[in-house]
Design a protein around this motif. Structure first.
Motif, PDB file in Angstrom:
ATOM      1  N   PHE A 242     -65.550  13.888  26.473  1.00  0.00           N
ATOM      2  CA  PHE A 242     -65.318  15.127  27.218  1.00  0.00           C
ATOM      3  C   PHE A 242     -64.024  15.109  28.026  1.00  0.00           C
ATOM      4  O   PHE A 242     -63.590  16.149  28.513  1.00  0.00           O
ATOM      5  N   THR A 243     -63.406  13.943  28.196  1.00  0.00           N
ATOM      6  CA  THR A 243     -62.125  13.920  28.897  1.00  0.00           C
ATOM      7  C   THR A 243     -60.958  14.105  27.929  1.00  0.00           C
ATOM      8  O   THR A 243     -59.891  14.565  28.317  1.00  0.00           O
ATOM      9  N   PHE A 244     -61.167  13.737  26.653  1.00  0.00           N
ATOM     10  CA  PHE A 244     -60.171  13.820  25.560  1.00  0.00           C
ATOM     11  C   PHE A 244     -58.749  13.463  25.991  1.00  0.00           C
ATOM     12  O   PHE A 244     -57.790  14.134  25.690  1.00  0.00           O
ATOM     13  N   ILE A 245     -58.646  12.349  26.711  1.00  0.00           N
ATOM     14  CA  ILE A 245     -57.336  11.811  27.060  1.00  0.00           C
ATOM     15  C   ILE A 245     -56.932  10.821  25.978  1.00  0.00           C
ATOM     16  O   ILE A 245     -57.762  10.098  25.452  1.00  0.00           O
ATOM     17  N   GLY A 246     -55.641  10.745  25.655  1.00  0.00           N
ATOM     18  CA  GLY A 246     -55.173   9.887  24.583  1.00  0.00           C
ATOM     19  C   GLY A 246     -55.256   8.403  24.912  1.00  0.00           C
ATOM     20  O   GLY A 246     -55.597   7.999  26.023  1.00  0.00           O
ATOM     21  N   SER A 247     -54.901   7.574  23.925  1.00  0.00           N
ATOM     22  CA  SER A 247     -55.057   6.125  24.046  1.00  0.00           C
ATOM     23  C   SER A 247     -54.234   5.537  25.179  1.00  0.00           C
ATOM     24  O   SER A 247     -54.616   4.524  25.765  1.00  0.00           O
ATOM     25  N   MET A 248     -53.083   6.137  25.513  1.00  0.00           N
ATOM     26  CA  MET A 248     -52.261   5.627  26.609  1.00  0.00           C
ATOM     27  C   MET A 248     -52.708   6.207  27.953  1.00  0.00           C
ATOM     28  O   MET A 248     -52.744   5.511  28.961  1.00  0.00           O
ATOM     29  N   GLY A 249     -53.056   7.471  27.968  1.00  0.00           N
ATOM     30  CA  GLY A 249     -53.412   8.129  29.218  1.00  0.00           C
ATOM     31  C   GLY A 249     -54.738   7.685  29.804  1.00  0.00           C
ATOM     32  O   GLY A 249     -54.975   7.854  31.008  1.00  0.00           O
ATOM     33  N   ASN A 250     -55.642   7.109  28.970  1.00  0.00           N
ATOM     34  CA  ASN A 250     -56.951   6.750  29.515  1.00  0.00           C
ATOM     35  C   ASN A 250     -56.984   5.353  30.141  1.00  0.00           C
ATOM     36  O   ASN A 250     -57.995   4.963  30.720  1.00  0.00           O
ATOM     37  N   ILE A 251     -55.881   4.591  30.069  1.00  0.00           N
ATOM     38  CA  ILE A 251     -55.883   3.237  30.637  1.00  0.00           C
ATOM     39  C   ILE A 251     -56.013   3.247  32.168  1.00  0.00           C
ATOM     40  O   ILE A 251     -56.821   2.486  32.717  1.00  0.00           O
ATOM     41  N   PRO A 252     -55.259   4.085  32.906  1.00  0.00           N
ATOM     42  CA  PRO A 252     -55.481   4.105  34.355  1.00  0.00           C
ATOM     43  C   PRO A 252     -56.891   4.533  34.735  1.00  0.00           C
ATOM     44  O   PRO A 252     -57.454   4.032  35.713  1.00  0.00           O
ATOM     45  N   LEU A 253     -57.486   5.448  33.964  1.00  0.00           N
ATOM     46  CA  LEU A 253     -58.867   5.852  34.233  1.00  0.00           C
ATOM     47  C   LEU A 253     -59.823   4.698  33.947  1.00  0.00           C
ATOM     48  O   LEU A 253     -60.806   4.494  34.676  1.00  0.00           O
ATOM     49  N   ALA A 254     -59.538   3.919  32.900  1.00  0.00           N
ATOM     50  CA  ALA A 254     -60.347   2.730  32.610  1.00  0.00           C
ATOM     51  C   ALA A 254     -60.274   1.748  33.776  1.00  0.00           C
ATOM     52  O   ALA A 254     -61.270   1.098  34.130  1.00  0.00           O
ATOM     53  N   ALA A 255     -59.082   1.632  34.386  1.00  0.00           N
ATOM     54  CA  ALA A 255     -58.917   0.752  35.546  1.00  0.00           C
ATOM     55  C   ALA A 255     -59.759   1.244  36.720  1.00  0.00           C
ATOM     56  O   ALA A 255     -60.343   0.437  37.465  1.00  0.00           O
ATOM     57  N   VAL A 256     -59.842   2.556  36.883  1.00  0.00           N
ATOM     58  CA  VAL A 256     -60.684   3.128  37.936  1.00  0.00           C
ATOM     59  C   VAL A 256     -62.143   2.786  37.675  1.00  0.00           C
ATOM     60  O   VAL A 256     -62.885   2.386  38.587  1.00  0.00           O
ATOM     61  N   LEU A 257     -62.598   2.934  36.427  1.00  0.00           N
ATOM     62  CA  LEU A 257     -63.988   2.613  36.076  1.00  0.00           C
ATOM     63  C   LEU A 257     -64.296   1.146  36.383  1.00  0.00           C
ATOM     64  O   LEU A 257     -65.344   0.830  36.948  1.00  0.00           O
ATOM     65  N   PHE A 258     -63.377   0.251  36.003  1.00  0.00           N
ATOM     66  CA  PHE A 258     -63.606  -1.170  36.258  1.00  0.00           C
ATOM     67  C   PHE A 258     -63.651  -1.448  37.758  1.00  0.00           C
ATOM     68  O   PHE A 258     -64.467  -2.239  38.234  1.00  0.00           O
ATOM     69  N   GLY A 259     -62.775  -0.775  38.494  1.00  0.00           N
ATOM     70  CA  GLY A 259     -62.769  -0.955  39.941  1.00  0.00           C
ATOM     71  C   GLY A 259     -64.033  -0.463  40.609  1.00  0.00           C
ATOM     72  O   GLY A 259     -64.398  -0.919  41.697  1.00  0.00           O
ATOM     73  N   GLU A 260     -64.735   0.465  39.954  1.00  0.00           N
ATOM     74  CA  GLU A 260     -65.986   0.997  40.498  1.00  0.00           C
ATOM     75  C   GLU A 260     -67.207   0.223  40.003  1.00  0.00           C
ATOM     76  O   GLU A 260     -68.343   0.643  40.230  1.00  0.00           O
ATOM     77  N   GLY A 261     -66.971  -0.885  39.314  1.00  0.00           N
ATOM     78  CA  GLY A 261     -68.095  -1.754  38.962  1.00  0.00           C
ATOM     79  C   GLY A 261     -68.607  -1.660  37.548  1.00  0.00           C
ATOM     80  O   GLY A 261     -69.583  -2.328  37.199  1.00  0.00           O
ATOM     81  N   VAL A 262     -67.981  -0.838  36.693  1.00  0.00           N
ATOM     82  CA  VAL A 262     -68.414  -0.750  35.298  1.00  0.00           C
ATOM     83  C   VAL A 262     -68.069  -2.066  34.597  1.00  0.00           C
ATOM     84  O   VAL A 262     -66.983  -2.627  34.795  1.00  0.00           O
ATOM     85  N   ALA A 263     -68.993  -2.581  33.803  1.00  0.00           N
ATOM     86  CA  ALA A 263     -68.847  -3.887  33.170  1.00  0.00           C
ATOM     87  C   ALA A 263     -67.719  -3.882  32.130  1.00  0.00           C
ATOM     88  O   ALA A 263     -67.287  -2.834  31.650  1.00  0.00           O
ATOM     89  N   PHE A 264     -67.269  -5.082  31.782  1.00  0.00           N
ATOM     90  CA  PHE A 264     -66.206  -5.263  30.793  1.00  0.00           C
ATOM     91  C   PHE A 264     -66.528  -4.510  29.506  1.00  0.00           C
ATOM     92  O   PHE A 264     -65.665  -3.808  28.962  1.00  0.00           O
ATOM     93  N   ALA A 265     -67.762  -4.614  29.017  1.00  0.00           N
ATOM     94  CA  ALA A 265     -68.150  -3.947  27.762  1.00  0.00           C
ATOM     95  C   ALA A 265     -68.043  -2.437  27.880  1.00  0.00           C
ATOM     96  O   ALA A 265     -67.574  -1.756  26.957  1.00  0.00           O
ATOM     97  N   GLY A 266     -68.478  -1.884  29.022  1.00  0.00           N
ATOM     98  CA  GLY A 266     -68.408  -0.442  29.209  1.00  0.00           C
ATOM     99  C   GLY A 266     -66.986   0.066  29.280  1.00  0.00           C
ATOM    100  O   GLY A 266     -66.666   1.128  28.725  1.00  0.00           O
ATOM    101  N   VAL A 267     -66.115  -0.702  29.947  1.00  0.00           N
ATOM    102  CA  VAL A 267     -64.706  -0.317  30.047  1.00  0.00           C
ATOM    103  C   VAL A 267     -64.028  -0.392  28.679  1.00  0.00           C
ATOM    104  O   VAL A 267     -63.274   0.500  28.288  1.00  0.00           O
TER     105      VAL A 267
END
Length: 399
Positions: A242-267
Motif C-alpha cells: 500500500f505504500t508502493f515506494i520503489g526499491s531505493m525509496g523504501n530503505i529509509p522507511l525500512a530503517a524506521v521500522l527497524f528502529g521501532e523494533g521490527v525484527a530483521f526478518a520483517g524488515v
C-alpha cells in the motif's frame, strides 16, 4: 497546534537529512551502474537465455546485477527479454537481480541499516532467485507462459545497446552515453526517492512506537518467537503493497521500522517487497494478463517470506543478528555535520553536475522517455504533496 507544527518541521528536516545521508551513495551507485550499462552488450546475453537451465538463469541474474535498480525499468526490460525469446525463469531471475543485487542498493542499505542487512540483501537476492526458479519448475505454468507470449508477440524493440570495448572507457563519446544513462536513472527514480524519504520522515516524527508494536507482533522483543516472526514477514509485504515506494525509496522507511523494533526478518521482507506493490501488479497485468500477474505476485510473495525467515535464522545461528539495543536510528543522527560524508557529498555532487552538463549538451539528439506506468498520475500528485510538505516544514523550522 504548536506540537503539530514542531512535528511537521521535525519530519521535513528528518526527510532531508535522510537524503543528505544517502546522496553520495546514490550518485556513486548510479554512476557505476551507468558505466556498466553502456559498456556491456545486452544482445549477446539475451541469446543465452533461451531455456530454464542453470546457465540461462545465471546469465539472467548477472544481466540483472549490471542493470538498473528501478523497479519499473526492471519490468520493462524483463518484458523485452521475454519478447525476444528469453525463457520465463531467466527473465524472472533478471527482474529479481535488477532490484535486489544492484550495486547502488547495497550502498544505501549500508548507510541506513548496516552490514547485516547488506549481506541479507545480496544473499537473500540469490536465494529469492533460486526459490523463484524452483517455484516455476514445480508449478510449470506452460499455459500462462504461452498466453503471455501471445500477448507480447511482435511488440517491437527495447532499445538494446551493443556494448563497447573497455579500452574505450576514456573516450568522450562513451562518457556522453554514460551521462545519458546516468540522467535516465535519476529520471526513473527521483519520484520514488522524494516520496519514500518524505514518508520515512513523516512516520519517524508522527507514528508512535505503540503502533508498530500493534502492527508487527513481537516488535521490540529481541526473541519474538517463530509465529510472531512469521507474522512480521507477512505484514512487511502488506505494508509495502500500500505504500508502493520503489526499491531505493523504501530503505529509509525500512530503517524506521527497524528502529521501532521490527525484527530483521520483517524488515528484510519489507525491503524485498518492491515487486509486490500495487502499481507493479497492474503493470504486469498489462504486460502479461491478470492471471500471469497474479501468478507472479503469489510466487514473489511466497519466496520473499521464506527467504526472510531463512536469512533471520541463518544469522541467528551464527549470532550475527543486528542488535537493536545498540543501534542508532538514522532519524536520531546529526545529518549535517562537517565530516567525511559532507566531503563525499560535495565530490559526488560535482560529479553529478558534470553528468548533468554532459546530458544537457547531448539532449537534443537523445530523447528518452520513461514512464512509471499506470501509477504515474498518483505518483505525480504525491510528488507535489511531498514537495509542499517539505517546503512548508522547512519554513516552519526557521521560526
Amino acid at each position: 497546534m504548536a506540537n503539530l507544527l514542531d512535528k511537521w518541521s521535525e519530519a521535513a528536516i528528518t526527510s532531508l537529512g535522510f537524503f543528505w545521508m544517502a546522496l553520495w551513495a546514490f550518485v556513486l551507485g548510479y554512476l557505476i551502474s551507468s558505466i556498466i550499462q553502456v559498456m556491456v552488450s545486452r544482445s549477446e546475453m539475451r541469446k543465452l537465455m533461451g531455456d530454464d537451465g542453470v546457465k540461462s538463469v545465471t546469465i539472467g541474474s548477472v544481466f540483472g546485477f549490471i542493470s538498473s535498480s528501478c523497479s519499473f525499468a526492471a519490468l520493462a526490460t524483463t518484458r523485452a527479454l521475454f519478447q525476444k525469446g528469453a525463457n520465463f525463469a531467466p527473465s524472472i531471475a533478471f527482474m529479481l537481480a535488477s532490484t535486489n543485487l544492484v550495486i547502488e542498493l547495497g550502498f544505501v542499505i549500508a548507510l541506513f541499516l548496516g552490514w547485516q542487512f547488506v549481506v541479507g540483501e545480496y544473499v537473500g537476492g540469490i536465494i529469492l532467485i533460486l526459490l523463484a526458479w524452483l517455484f516455476i519448475l514445480l508449478t510449470n505454468p506452460k499455459k500462462l507462459i504461452k498466453q503471455a507470449r501471445e500477448r507480447n508477440r511482435e511488440e517491437g524493440n527495447d532499445g538494446d545497446n551493443k556494448g563497447h570495448n573497455w579500452s574505450l572507457i576514456l573516450d568522450k563519446d562513451i562518457w556522453s552515453a554514460i551521462s545519458q544513462k546516468y540522467m535516465m536513472e535519476w529520471q526513473m527514480v527521483w519520484k520514488d526517492v522524494l516520496i519514500g524519504f518524505t514518508v520515512a520522515g513523516v512516520i519517524s516524527a508522527f507514528v508512535p512506537t505503540a503502533f508498530f508494536e500493534w502492527m508487527f507482533i513481537g516488535a521490540g522483543n529481541n526473541d519474538p518467537g517463530f509465529w510472531a516472526l512469521l507474522q512480521q514477514t507477512l505484514i512487511g509485504p502488506v505494508a509495502a503493497f500500500f505504500t508502493f515506494i520503489g526499491s531505493m525509496g523504501n530503505i529509509p522507511l525500512a530503517a524506521v521500522l527497524f528502529g521501532e523494533g521490527v525484527a530483521f526478518a520483517g524488515v528484510m521482507a519489507f525491503i524485498f517487497s518492491d515487486l509486490v506493490v500495487l502499481p507493479i501488479l497492474r503493470i504486469n497485468a498489462r504486460y502479461y494478463g491478470w492471471k500471469m500477474a497474479m501468478y507472479i505476485l503469489v510466487m514473489l510473495f511466497s519466496c520473499l517470506v521464506i527467504t526472510s525467515l531463512l536469512l533471520h535464522y541463518g544469522l541467528q545461528v551464527f549470532d550475527l543478528l543486528p542488535d537493536q539495543s545498540q543501534w542508532t536510528s538514522p532519524a536520531e543522527q546529526d545529518h549535517f555535520k562537517l565530516n567525511y560524508q559532507f566531503w563525499l557529498n560535495v565530490f559526488f555532487g560535482l560529479a553529478s553536475l558534470w553528468m548533468f552538463i554532459g546530458w544537457k549538451r547531448q539532449q537534443h539528439g537523445h530523447e528518452h522517455h520513461h514512464s512509471h506506468g499506470g501509477g504515474q498520475p498518483i505518483i505525480n500528485t504525491l510528488c507535489v504533496v511531498a514537495g509542499i510538505w517539505l517546503a512548508t516544514g522547512l519554513t516552519l523550522s526557521l521560526f
